[in-house]
Design a protein around this motif. Structure first.
Motif, mmCIF file in Angstrom:
data_model
loop_
_atom_site.group_PDB
_atom_site.id
_atom_site.type_symbol
_atom_site.label_atom_id
_atom_site.label_comp_id
_atom_site.label_asym_id
_atom_site.label_seq_id
_atom_site.Cartn_x
_atom_site.Cartn_y
_atom_site.Cartn_z
ATOM 1 N N VAL A 46 -50.652 116.788 -31.077
ATOM 2 C CA VAL A 46 -51.601 116.034 -30.282
ATOM 3 C C VAL A 46 -52.797 116.174 -31.095
ATOM 4 C CG1 VAL A 46 -52.232 118.256 -29.059
ATOM 5 C CG2 VAL A 46 -52.899 115.704 -28.051
ATOM 6 N N THR A 47 -53.651 114.852 -30.833
ATOM 7 C CA THR A 47 -55.137 114.955 -31.644
ATOM 8 C C THR A 47 -56.023 114.161 -30.349
ATOM 9 O OG1 THR A 47 -54.612 112.860 -32.574
ATOM 10 C CG2 THR A 47 -54.349 114.700 -33.913
ATOM 11 N N ALA A 48 -57.008 114.777 -30.295
ATOM 12 C CA ALA A 48 -58.087 114.195 -29.197
ATOM 13 C C ALA A 48 -59.381 114.209 -29.874
ATOM 14 C CB ALA A 48 -58.054 115.319 -27.980
ATOM 15 N N VAL A 49 -60.013 113.076 -29.546
ATOM 16 C CA VAL A 49 -61.282 112.868 -30.068
ATOM 17 C C VAL A 49 -62.245 112.123 -29.129
ATOM 18 C CG1 VAL A 49 -62.625 111.989 -31.992
ATOM 19 C CG2 VAL A 49 -60.545 112.816 -32.410
ATOM 20 N N LEU A 50 -63.245 112.909 -28.446
ATOM 21 C CA LEU A 50 -63.920 112.036 -27.615
ATOM 22 C C LEU A 50 -65.379 112.811 -27.171
ATOM 23 C CD1 LEU A 50 -63.161 113.342 -23.837
ATOM 24 C CD2 LEU A 50 -61.830 114.187 -25.768
ATOM 25 N N GLY A 51 -65.977 111.784 -26.984
ATOM 26 C CA GLY A 51 -67.736 112.242 -26.856
ATOM 27 C C GLY A 51 -68.508 111.044 -26.270
ATOM 28 N N THR A 93 -46.838 119.818 -16.600
ATOM 29 C CA THR A 93 -48.046 120.188 -17.485
ATOM 30 C C THR A 93 -47.655 119.978 -18.909
ATOM 31 O OG1 THR A 93 -47.090 122.571 -17.526
ATOM 32 C CG2 THR A 93 -48.781 121.983 -15.814
ATOM 33 N N VAL A 94 -48.801 119.765 -19.638
ATOM 34 C CA VAL A 94 -48.543 119.568 -21.117
ATOM 35 C C VAL A 94 -49.668 120.755 -21.700
ATOM 36 C CG1 VAL A 94 -50.342 117.876 -21.290
ATOM 37 C CG2 VAL A 94 -48.517 118.185 -23.168
ATOM 38 N N THR A 95 -49.338 121.470 -22.638
ATOM 39 C CA THR A 95 -50.117 122.726 -23.143
ATOM 40 C C THR A 95 -50.432 121.863 -24.650
ATOM 41 O OG1 THR A 95 -49.123 124.094 -21.804
ATOM 42 C CG2 THR A 95 -50.270 124.949 -23.819
ATOM 43 N N HIS A 96 -51.775 122.046 -24.892
ATOM 44 C CA HIS A 96 -52.190 121.711 -26.239
ATOM 45 C C HIS A 96 -52.270 123.036 -27.064
ATOM 46 C CE1 HIS A 96 -53.935 117.643 -24.508
ATOM 47 N NE2 HIS A 96 -52.529 117.770 -24.548
ATOM 48 N N HIS A 97 -51.754 123.375 -28.091
ATOM 49 C CA HIS A 97 -51.759 124.630 -28.876
ATOM 50 C C HIS A 97 -52.518 124.247 -29.946
ATOM 51 C CE1 HIS A 97 -48.451 126.079 -26.540
ATOM 52 N NE2 HIS A 97 -48.014 124.901 -26.831
ATOM 53 N N ILE A 98 -53.894 124.641 -30.106
ATOM 54 C CA ILE A 98 -55.141 124.154 -30.827
ATOM 55 C C ILE A 98 -55.080 124.794 -32.052
ATOM 56 C CG2 ILE A 98 -57.496 123.809 -31.066
ATOM 57 C CD1 ILE A 98 -57.611 123.210 -28.088
ATOM 58 N N ASP A 99 -54.861 124.207 -33.194
ATOM 59 C CA ASP A 99 -55.029 124.724 -34.616
ATOM 60 C C ASP A 99 -56.363 124.349 -35.084
ATOM 61 O OD1 ASP A 99 -52.206 125.402 -34.356
ATOM 62 O OD2 ASP A 99 -51.510 123.456 -35.536
ATOM 63 N N ILE A 100 -56.786 123.219 -34.956
ATOM 64 C CA ILE A 100 -58.117 122.958 -35.620
ATOM 65 C C ILE A 100 -59.141 122.473 -34.548
ATOM 66 C CG2 ILE A 100 -57.321 120.581 -36.492
ATOM 67 C CD1 ILE A 100 -59.773 123.136 -38.212
ATOM 68 N N ALA A 101 -60.338 122.487 -34.529
ATOM 69 C CA ALA A 101 -61.243 121.954 -33.696
ATOM 70 C C ALA A 101 -62.719 122.032 -34.139
ATOM 71 C CB ALA A 101 -61.308 122.771 -32.264
ATOM 72 N N LEU A 102 -63.319 121.090 -33.788
ATOM 73 C CA LEU A 102 -64.757 120.854 -33.908
ATOM 74 C C LEU A 102 -65.411 122.320 -33.537
ATOM 75 C CD1 LEU A 102 -67.396 119.644 -34.695
ATOM 76 C CD2 LEU A 102 -67.616 118.602 -32.404
ATOM 77 N N PHE A 103 -65.111 122.653 -32.270
ATOM 78 C CA PHE A 103 -65.650 124.155 -31.707
ATOM 79 C C PHE A 103 -64.447 125.282 -32.189
ATOM 80 C CE2 PHE A 103 -65.661 127.088 -28.245
ATOM 81 C CZ PHE A 103 -66.890 127.527 -28.543
ATOM 82 N N PRO A 104 -65.059 125.902 -33.316
ATOM 83 C CA PRO A 104 -63.758 127.044 -33.799
ATOM 84 C C PRO A 104 -63.523 128.101 -32.679
ATOM 85 C CG PRO A 104 -65.629 126.528 -35.419
ATOM 86 C CD PRO A 104 -66.043 125.772 -34.048
ATOM 87 N N GLY A 105 -64.134 128.113 -31.799
ATOM 88 C CA GLY A 105 -63.744 129.118 -30.690
ATOM 89 C C GLY A 105 -62.408 128.744 -30.109
ATOM 90 N N TRP A 106 -62.084 127.450 -30.201
ATOM 91 C CA TRP A 106 -60.646 126.826 -29.394
ATOM 92 C C TRP A 106 -59.423 127.108 -30.347
ATOM 93 C CZ3 TRP A 106 -62.047 121.583 -27.062
ATOM 94 C CH2 TRP A 106 -62.676 121.519 -25.891
ATOM 95 N N GLN A 107 -59.888 127.356 -31.661
ATOM 96 C CA GLN A 107 -58.744 127.359 -32.417
ATOM 97 C C GLN A 107 -58.035 128.599 -32.095
ATOM 98 O OE1 GLN A 107 -61.130 125.294 -35.985
ATOM 99 N NE2 GLN A 107 -60.501 127.320 -36.597
ATOM 100 N N GLY A 108 -56.900 128.341 -32.096
ATOM 101 C CA GLY A 108 -55.638 129.443 -31.649
ATOM 102 C C GLY A 108 -55.521 129.607 -30.166
ATOM 103 N N SER A 109 -56.268 128.917 -29.329
ATOM 104 C CA SER A 109 -56.325 128.830 -28.152
ATOM 105 C C SER A 109 -55.207 127.636 -27.637
ATOM 106 C CB SER A 109 -57.430 128.573 -27.443
ATOM 107 O OG SER A 109 -57.871 127.317 -27.378
#
Length: 143
Positions: A46-51, A93-109
């Motif tokens: 999954v990839t998500a980009v929004l803002g 439910t869908v679970t996104h297992h975040i490897d890389i993110a603009l907000f590094p605190g999400w990585q691994g979450s």
């Protein structure tokens, strides 16, 4: 109806993201001018980009030339992440297992969403969160 990975696969354009409060209040999460994409690939990524589309631009021609203040302003009201996803059809439910993110605190979450697929639209709902002012809310997303 049981949702399958095939129902999720594809790229969808952002429609809306609203913070919803218990008192019935609603607020666009990224302001009134937002855009983005959510993509689910057949191989489980999954990839998500929004803002906000009204974020201030830098005078630099490339990111490495922007000032620290410009980078902070550009990152505000913007998210981007990617990683594997898993689907639980029984709970929708869908679970996104975040490897890389603009907000590094999400990585691994993990980001868990309940969702429905109606035609080409994907509607999701986040678990409850706490706003900076202490109020609880959830986000309703449509792609």
């Amino acid at each position: 109806m049981t949702t399958t990975i095939e129902d999720l696969v594809g790229a969808r354009k952002f429609v809306s993201a609203e913070e919803v409060y218990p008192d019935g209040g609603r607020r666009p999460q990224f302001g009134s001018h937002a855009d983005g994409y959510l993509s689910y690939s057949p191989n489980g990524i999954v990839t998500a980009v929004l803002g906000s589309t009204t974020r201030p631009a830098s005078s630099a021609p490339a990111p490495d030339g922007a000032t620290d203040a410009e980078i902070v302003a550009m990152a505000r009201n913007f998210i981007a992440y990617g990683g594997p996803f898993t689907l639980n059809s029984a709970t929708n439910t869908v679970t996104h297992h975040i490897d890389i993110a603009l907000f590094p605190g999400w990585q691994g979450s993990e980001q868990v969403r309940t969702f429905t697929v109606l035609g080409n639209l994907l509607s999701g709902k986040t678990p409850p969160a706490i706003a900076p002012d202490g109020r609880r809310f959830h986000v309703e997303l449509t792609w």
